[in-house]
Write an enzyme that holds these catalytic residues in place. Structure first.
Site, PDB file in Angstrom:
ATOM      1  N   ASP A   1      72.573  70.005  26.182  1.00  0.00           N
ATOM      2  CA  ASP A   1      71.132  70.450  25.997  1.00  0.00           C
ATOM      3  C   ASP A   1      70.131  69.773  26.719  1.00  0.00           C
ATOM      4  OD1 ASP A   1      72.827  72.224  24.537  1.00  0.00           O
ATOM      5  OD2 ASP A   1      72.041  71.627  22.681  1.00  0.00           O
TER       6      ASP A   1
ATOM      7  N   TYR B   1      79.221  71.511  12.582  1.00  0.00           N
ATOM      8  CA  TYR B   1      79.416  70.950  13.928  1.00  0.00           C
ATOM      9  C   TYR B   1      79.951  69.725  13.802  1.00  0.00           C
ATOM     10  CZ  TYR B   1      77.706  69.620  18.640  1.00  0.00           C
ATOM     11  OH  TYR B   1      77.656  68.963  20.038  1.00  0.00           O
TER      12      TYR B   1
ATOM     13  N   GLY C   1      66.477  78.245  15.971  1.00  0.00           N
ATOM     14  CA  GLY C   1      67.695  78.632  15.432  1.00  0.00           C
ATOM     15  C   GLY C   1      68.490  79.750  16.236  1.00  0.00           C
TER      16      GLY C   1
END
Length: 384
Positions: free
Chosen positions: A172, A224, A122
């Protein structure tokens, strides 16, 4: 948690030694936010924090998953029954990788997996990508799939997009799979080409701090996805495949064609952040590392005002750090909490850290976690 501890945890759970132990890091993004799914440019670096997986292959179709970090028993699934968007909690990330590999025709007949991670969850540091990438690399090795780092990243991304349901870009997973020690990764998200850019901050008397605001973000809540949809709408109105195709020098004219104020803000951020990546690359190539600081701060203003994904804690980090002598700072990652990066003179690191901690205390915020971002190695096999 180290390889030996994870190996021992595996043996205690499953009654036998694993076939091997693998690691994949979290990442922090230096510059280039929300540009990846717009086929733009990003500049992440891998952190020393990793997800470590001890894994053995199975031939009976059973997939057993366990995390040392989460209370609960072993999650037992069957590879033939894996389906997207099921309610399997944390296990969806490694299970999604198995599903993605099998959906592409790779033979994966089951596995026993025990995981432990030091990547903060998170915090915007890609703890989920680390879980996906370490699983994909382990299965590639164990089943002889021969996946390249780019392919590992693509399967990990597909797991998160289609199985978990988070429409993230490729950054990522590529950072976790492909970064190298002492470098920041310049990634072109259109063709997945990468360039390892030297990033030796100690040689310049500098340090990059990560400030985890301790505000948990949850990208599955729709914010998002809403911004991704807005970017896609902007590209459609402007008649380009992706916002990456809008030249920076044409930005003002392009914005004038957008009637939706929200879409206009998103487009301005993405096109200008792609340009900021190019500026940072130029500065690093020229050896002018200190000069990237103001570019980071400029990027934060764009994330705060145009993309509107910051929060009071992250804004406080950036403002306080800069007032205390930092060279520049910005929030990093998907936003709505998570972390910021702060570029400082190494001699000023403690002063800046203390200023941020005191500002958080004065504001009544939970104390932040501050640590140096050391450019580290990407995914690799540790044992076996």
């Amino acid at each position: 948690m180290g390889a030996q501890q994870v190996r021992e945890g595996f043996e205690a759970l499953y009654g036998a030694a694993p076939d091997g132990v693998w690691a994949a890091p979290g990442r922090v993004n230096l510059i280039g936010e929300y540009t990846d799914f717009n086929e733009g440019f990003v500049m992440p670096l891998a952190l020393p924090h990793t997800a470590v997986a001890a894994v053995s292959r199975r031939a009976d179709g059973v997939l057993r998953l366990h995390s040392a970090d989460i209370e609960g028993p072993v999650v037992e699934l069957h590879v033939d029954e894996l389906a997207p968007l099921g309610d399997t909690g944390w296990a969806a990330y490694p299970a999604g990788v198995v599903w993605a590999l099998r959906s592409a025709g790779h033979v994966v007949t089951g596995a026993d997996v025990h995981l432990a991670s030091t990547v903060p969850t998170g915090a915007g540091l890609s703890s989920s990508a680390a879980l996906e990438v370490v699983t994909a690399l382990a299965l590639s090795d164990l089943f002889g799939l021969g996946l390249t780092p780019q392919e590992v990243a693509r399967f990990a991304q597909r797991a998160e997009n289609d199985f978990v349901g988070v429409p993230c870009g490729i950054m990522d997973q590529t950072a976790s799979a492909s970064c190298t020690e002492g470098h920041v990764l310049h990634l072109d998200c259109r063709d997945q080409s990468v360039r390892q850019v030297p990033f030796d901050l100690p040689a310049h008397g500098l340090q990059l701090l990560v400030v985890d605001s301790r505000v948990k973000h949850a990208l599955g809540d729709g914010e998002y996805a809403e911004r991704r949809t807005g970017c896609e709408e902007g590209a459609r109105v402007l008649g380009v495949p992706f916002l990456r195709d809008v030249p920076y020098e044409d930005l003002d004219a392009s914005l004038a064609r957008l009637s939706d104020e929200r879409v206009r803000r998103y487009v301005r951020h993405v096109v200008s952040d792609d340009h900021r990546v190019e500026r940072v690359i130029g500065l690093l190539d020229a050896g002018d590392v200190r000069a990237i600081g103001p570019v980071l701060t400029e990027g934060h203003a764009s994330l705060r005002d145009d993309l509107r994904i910051s929060c009071p804690e992250l804004d406080l980090v950036v403002a306080t750090a800069n007032e205390a002598g930092a060279l520049g700072a910005r929030m990093t990652g998907g936003g709505f909490g998570g972390s910021a990066v702060v570029l400082v003179e190494a001699a000023d690191a403690d002063t800046v850290t203390k200023a941020v901690e005191e500002a958080f205390a004065a504001a009544g915020f939970t104390a932040p976690r501050v640590f140096p971002a050391v450019p580290s190695a990407g995914a690799r096999r540790l044992e076996g």
